[in-house]
Design a protein around this motif. Structure first.
Motif, short mmCIF file in Angstrom:
data_model
loop_
_atom_site.label_atom_id
_atom_site.label_comp_id
_atom_site.label_asym_id
_atom_site.label_seq_id
_atom_site.Cartn_x
_atom_site.Cartn_y
_atom_site.Cartn_z
N HIS A 117 0.87 -1.19 0.00
CA HIS A 117 0.00 0.00 0.00
C HIS A 117 0.90 1.23 0.00
O HIS A 117 1.91 1.25 0.69
CB HIS A 117 -0.91 0.04 1.24
N PRO A 171 -0.85 8.53 -1.78
CA PRO A 171 -0.98 9.15 -3.10
C PRO A 171 -0.03 10.28 -3.44
O PRO A 171 -0.14 10.86 -4.50
CB PRO A 171 -2.42 9.67 -3.09
N TRP A 178 -3.48 -4.78 -9.11
CA TRP A 178 -3.22 -3.47 -8.54
C TRP A 178 -4.38 -2.54 -8.82
O TRP A 178 -5.22 -2.80 -9.67
CB TRP A 178 -1.92 -2.89 -9.07
N VAL A 221 -6.21 1.61 -7.31
CA VAL A 221 -6.18 2.78 -6.45
C VAL A 221 -7.52 2.85 -5.72
O VAL A 221 -8.58 2.81 -6.34
CB VAL A 221 -5.96 4.08 -7.28
N TYR A 250 -2.62 3.73 -3.48
CA TYR A 250 -2.28 2.68 -4.45
C TYR A 250 -2.11 1.37 -3.70
O TYR A 250 -1.52 1.33 -2.63
CB TYR A 250 -0.98 3.06 -5.17
N TRP A 251 -2.62 0.28 -4.27
CA TRP A 251 -2.42 -1.03 -3.67
C TRP A 251 -2.00 -2.03 -4.74
O TRP A 251 -2.32 -1.87 -5.92
CB TRP A 251 -3.67 -1.54 -2.96
N GLU A 252 -1.24 -3.00 -4.29
CA GLU A 252 -0.80 -4.07 -5.19
C GLU A 252 -0.73 -5.36 -4.39
O GLU A 252 -0.23 -5.37 -3.27
CB GLU A 252 0.58 -3.72 -5.74
N SER A 275 4.93 -3.81 -12.56
CA SER A 275 4.26 -2.88 -11.66
C SER A 275 4.91 -1.50 -11.71
O SER A 275 4.23 -0.50 -11.64
CB SER A 275 4.30 -3.41 -10.24
N ILE A 325 2.96 1.99 -12.48
CA ILE A 325 2.96 3.13 -11.56
C ILE A 325 3.33 4.40 -12.32
O ILE A 325 2.71 5.45 -12.12
CB ILE A 325 3.93 2.90 -10.39
N ALA A 344 0.37 5.54 -14.34
CA ALA A 344 -0.70 6.11 -13.51
C ALA A 344 -0.32 7.50 -13.08
O ALA A 344 -1.05 8.42 -13.05
CB ALA A 344 -0.93 5.24 -12.29
#
Length: 122
Positions: free
Chosen positions: A54, A57, A87, A89, A95-97, A115, A119, A122
């Motif tokens: 996690h 932002p 993943w 948001v 943000y989570w993965e 990933s 990122i 995004a």
């Protein structure tokens, strides 16, 4: 048999000013021992491993962004798919993965190339 060994740690359990679970630095697999997912030492039993990240932002870590990492055994995935990362948001911008894998110690990876690219997009 069906036993798998996974790394088990959480940045929430790291001592103050230590990054033992690899939230900001390389996860040193020499400092950790993979745990058998069906032994008493395992926080959660499972058939595969998971690494959950996690991240707040903000734009860059040096701006004060926080990150948490959890590595453990798992038995259920949100999407039902293994050996991939999911993943997104959250509504609050976090943000989570979640990366699920099926080989011994596979959740010891510090970074996943796909990933990092996502990122940046995004």
């Amino acid at each position: 048999g069906l036993s798998i060994e996974c790394y088990q740690c959480s940045t929430d359990e790291d001592p103050k000013d230590k990054d033992l679970c690899g939230a900001y630095r390389y996860f040193d697999t020499d400092l950790h021992i993979p745990i058998d997912c069906y032994q008493d030492e395992s926080v959660t039993p499972g058939l595969f491993c998971v690494k959950i990240t996690h991240q707040s932002p903000r734009m860059f870590i040096w701006d004060g962004r926080w990150r948490t990492v959890i590595r453990r055994c798992a038995s259920v995935t949100d999407k039902g798919v293994l050996n991939v990362c999911n993943w997104g948001v959250d509504d609050n911008g976090v943000y989570w993965e979640e990366c699920y894998c099926t080989s011994d110690g596979c959740n010891g990876s510090s970074s996943i190339v796909g990933s990092a690219i996502l990122i940046l997009i995004a």
